[in-house]
Design a protein around this motif. Sequence first.
Motif, PDB file in Angstrom:
ATOM      1  N   VAL A   5       3.230 -10.141  -3.119  1.00  0.00           N
ATOM      2  CA  VAL A   5       3.920  -8.848  -3.024  1.00  0.00           C
ATOM      3  C   VAL A   5       5.089  -8.810  -4.008  1.00  0.00           C
ATOM      4  N   ILE A   6       5.880  -9.897  -4.047  1.00  0.00           N
ATOM      5  CA  ILE A   6       6.995  -9.967  -5.007  1.00  0.00           C
ATOM      6  C   ILE A   6       6.488  -9.758  -6.423  1.00  0.00           C
ATOM      7  N   THR A   7       5.426 -10.465  -6.769  1.00  0.00           N
ATOM      8  CA  THR A   7       4.890 -10.400  -8.130  1.00  0.00           C
ATOM      9  C   THR A   7       4.479  -8.985  -8.498  1.00  0.00           C
ATOM     10  N   MET A   8       3.776  -8.319  -7.599  1.00  0.00           N
ATOM     11  CA  MET A   8       3.288  -6.970  -7.899  1.00  0.00           C
ATOM     12  C   MET A   8       4.424  -5.956  -7.987  1.00  0.00           C
ATOM     13  N   LEU A   9       5.395  -6.061  -7.093  1.00  0.00           N
ATOM     14  CA  LEU A   9       6.490  -5.085  -7.107  1.00  0.00           C
ATOM     15  C   LEU A   9       7.450  -5.344  -8.267  1.00  0.00           C
ATOM     16  N   ALA A  10       7.683  -6.607  -8.606  1.00  0.00           N
ATOM     17  CA  ALA A  10       8.528  -6.909  -9.768  1.00  0.00           C
ATOM     18  C   ALA A  10       7.859  -6.440 -11.055  1.00  0.00           C
ATOM     19  N   ASP A  11       6.534  -6.593 -11.113  1.00  0.00           N
ATOM     20  CA  ASP A  11       5.785  -6.118 -12.271  1.00  0.00           C
ATOM     21  C   ASP A  11       5.870  -4.592 -12.372  1.00  0.00           C
ATOM     22  N   LEU A  12       5.727  -3.914 -11.243  1.00  0.00           N
ATOM     23  CA  LEU A  12       5.849  -2.452 -11.219  1.00  0.00           C
ATOM     24  C   LEU A  12       7.224  -2.021 -11.729  1.00  0.00           C
ATOM     25  N   HIS A  25       0.831  -1.209   0.000  1.00  0.00           N
ATOM     26  CA  HIS A  25       0.000   0.000   0.000  1.00  0.00           C
ATOM     27  C   HIS A  25       0.865   1.257   0.000  1.00  0.00           C
ATOM     28  N   PHE A  26       1.957   1.222   0.755  1.00  0.00           N
ATOM     29  CA  PHE A  26       2.876   2.369   0.820  1.00  0.00           C
ATOM     30  C   PHE A  26       3.422   2.696  -0.565  1.00  0.00           C
ATOM     31  N   VAL A  27       3.845   1.652  -1.274  1.00  0.00           N
ATOM     32  CA  VAL A  27       4.427   1.855  -2.611  1.00  0.00           C
ATOM     33  C   VAL A  27       3.375   2.365  -3.584  1.00  0.00           C
ATOM     34  N   TYR A  28       2.192   1.744  -3.592  1.00  0.00           N
ATOM     35  CA  TYR A  28       1.176   2.106  -4.580  1.00  0.00           C
ATOM     36  C   TYR A  28       0.448   3.410  -4.258  1.00  0.00           C
ATOM     37  N   LYS A  29       0.672   3.953  -3.053  1.00  0.00           N
ATOM     38  CA  LYS A  29       0.150   5.282  -2.713  1.00  0.00           C
ATOM     39  C   LYS A  29       1.246   6.342  -2.745  1.00  0.00           C
TER      40      LYS A  29
END
Length: 264
Positions: free
Chosen positions: A125-132, A32-36
């Motif tokens: 979490v890994i998947t979403m941040l690696a995708d980002l 949430h911190f990263v995506y906000k």
Amino acid sequence: MGSKVDPAFQGVAYQAQEEVYYDDGREIALLHFVYKHPQLEQMRGNPQRVLDAIDEYGKTQKYLMNIGPYKAKTVTELIAAEKPQVMVELGGYVGYSAIAFAAAVQAAGGKQYFSLEHNPEFAAVITMLADLAGLRDIVQVVVGNSADSLRRLHRNGELKQIDLLFLDHLKPAYTPDLKLCEELELVRPGSVYAADNVVKPGNPPYLKYVRSTVEQKKEALAASNDNGPQGNPKLVYESRFVEGWEPSGVPDALEITRCTGIDT
């Protein structure tokens, strides 16, 4: 090396490690911190900016058990020198190492980065941040017990060799998982291993194994009653200890091991 925080980390270190320091909601809070984050758009397709945001959370919010930028530099330099086509990490947590190392593998001309993570929430979490970070095409996140995942990937033909292996999962699993990789012939002459946390908390059985001679490994195997993976004691290793720092400023180290041949 003691547990005192180095003064050079004043103001740049992660928050102190608490008694309960993972799997208490902080991993989802990081997402949430990263995506906000106000710099979210600048993070898209930029691995370093995503790593910076993860570090920012660790410094300003709660401790994260990442490898951090200091020891990660040792591994990224190793990647640049070795140019692995296939790299595997055992223990992905929130993706810090996957992002840092997969970006380095890609820059060195490599093709695949497998992140094996037991906890399905952490894997998400890994998947979403690696995708980002723009690493969808190289990072494959595999959920499950590390040994089971290694066997399945090998059986399915998805993983045929490991050029560089990063160990950062459950410490008692380091040695049996390396032995499993030996048995499956995933590691071979030319393969390199980087094992984290060999000081904090430490891993004497792993260090003993990778620093042993072929003869010592054969003797240990002959005397063993272990029903787990037996490994291949004929593989010849050269190993070195590389000092480093946890992101909280506490001393730690990596053990870098190269398979140099097979004793006949």
